[in-house]
Design a protein around this motif. Sequence first.
Motif, PDB file in Angstrom:
ATOM      1  N   GLN A  95       0.819  -1.202   0.000  1.00 40.99           N
ATOM      2  CA  GLN A  95       0.000   0.000   0.000  1.00 40.99           C
ATOM      3  C   GLN A  95       0.859   1.260   0.000  1.00 40.99           C
ATOM      4  OE1 GLN A  95      -2.885  -0.362   3.168  1.00 40.99           O
ATOM      5  NE2 GLN A  95      -3.658  -2.302   2.395  1.00 40.99           N
ATOM      6  N   ASN A 100      -1.743   3.013  -2.911  1.00 43.65           N
ATOM      7  CA  ASN A 100      -3.090   2.518  -3.194  1.00 43.65           C
ATOM      8  C   ASN A 100      -3.638   1.892  -1.919  1.00 43.65           C
ATOM      9  OD1 ASN A 100      -5.415   1.264  -4.032  1.00 43.65           O
ATOM     10  ND2 ASN A 100      -4.456   0.073  -5.659  1.00 43.65           N
ATOM     11  N   PRO A 101      -4.650   2.493  -1.292  1.00 41.52           N
ATOM     12  CA  PRO A 101      -5.157   1.951  -0.027  1.00 41.52           C
ATOM     13  C   PRO A 101      -5.844   0.609  -0.161  1.00 41.52           C
ATOM     14  CG  PRO A 101      -6.568   3.720  -0.814  1.00 41.52           C
ATOM     15  CD  PRO A 101      -5.360   3.721  -1.691  1.00 41.52           C
ATOM     16  N   GLU A 104      -3.001  -5.087  -1.908  1.00 42.15           N
ATOM     17  CA  GLU A 104      -2.702  -6.227  -1.056  1.00 42.15           C
ATOM     18  C   GLU A 104      -1.660  -7.079  -1.765  1.00 42.15           C
ATOM     19  OE1 GLU A 104      -5.564  -9.234  -0.521  1.00 42.15           O
ATOM     20  OE2 GLU A 104      -6.603  -8.872  -2.413  1.00 42.15           O
ATOM     21  N   HIS A 281      -5.025  -1.239   7.302  1.00 42.57           N
ATOM     22  CA  HIS A 281      -6.007  -0.178   7.554  1.00 42.57           C
ATOM     23  C   HIS A 281      -6.338  -0.074   9.036  1.00 42.57           C
ATOM     24  CE1 HIS A 281      -7.097   1.154   3.495  1.00 42.57           C
ATOM     25  NE2 HIS A 281      -6.850  -0.083   3.126  1.00 42.57           N
TER      26      HIS A 281
END
Length: 348
Positions: A95, A100-101, A104, A281
């Motif tokens: 990330q 890019n949140p 993965e 997150h």
Amino acid sequence: MTTLATRPTLARNRSGTRTGRRVAVTVGAALVLLVTVLASFALGSRQLGVDQVWHALVAPDGGDASTIVRELRMPRTALGLAVGLALAVAGVLFQALTRNPLAEPRILGISAGASFGVVLAISVFGVGTLAGYVWFGIAGALIAGLLVFAIATSAREGASPVTLALVGAALDASLASGVYALLSIDARTFEEYRFWVVGGLAGRDLSVAAQVLPFVLVGLVLAALVARGLDALALGDDVARGLGHRIGLVRLGGGLAAVLLTGAAVAAAGPVAFVGLAVPHLARALVGADHRWTLAVSALLGPALLLGADIVGRLVAPPGEIPAGIVTALIGAPLLAVLVRRARVVTA
């Protein structure tokens, strides 16, 4: 009224409060992991008391409890610790590198590389044991990662986040088609691959955890070394250069760490979904965007999530069980929907 003389004191107080909160969160995450490890030893188709678990660990007597703890639950707990940690830390790195949140470990085609290596080991080389094709999975992940970075670096704009994501997506699709082609012509390969691809901790012994541990440790060291550089990258390449960081080395070190961690985890446990997406997150929500703290908290929460999913899978359908990879997907899919919705609201 705040004066110029009091501003440094207020800043120090805020910094101290933030650091204290982060330490408290880290200690709390460590306690959660400790409880989860204990539950992993105690819970399953046969429930064991804490005293039985302790006796089996420190003074095994060869009884049923000792056999269950040492031969069945200890290997999967050890592997869950290594794999959960590796996937969570790799998620933070991906990330950060791609900005890019929703990134993965699959985003750069590394999981697909590990899958292709495993299928190749079974179908071409006739490897029939998990301990045997772990090495092929790690090799496939490393080769896929090197290809992605080599192709992205040769592009006109260099290994930018967008270039890395595009090249990774293309390689992921190509390797996936190769995997399906091999599976479609070999029923034996499909049967063995099916056990591995759902993702889980059952059926692995301690030798599998020992095989992947060196790769996980090297990846962790590299991640710790590039943590400050990742903070600078979040501000943009020009700002990072202005702060004295060599962004090429930061990306190379972070990418190599992510490849090693993902390759080791996927080769050992299969492509476990959403741990690398959800945990970063959660860690950022708890300790902020400082990557040193985010990496540390993710390294604790990742194994806790994976072991928790493994425990749930054991308890919902005894004496059978649901693989941990399926449980994490069931948990992660709603989370992904929430994250996508939040991203749309922000960009609207």
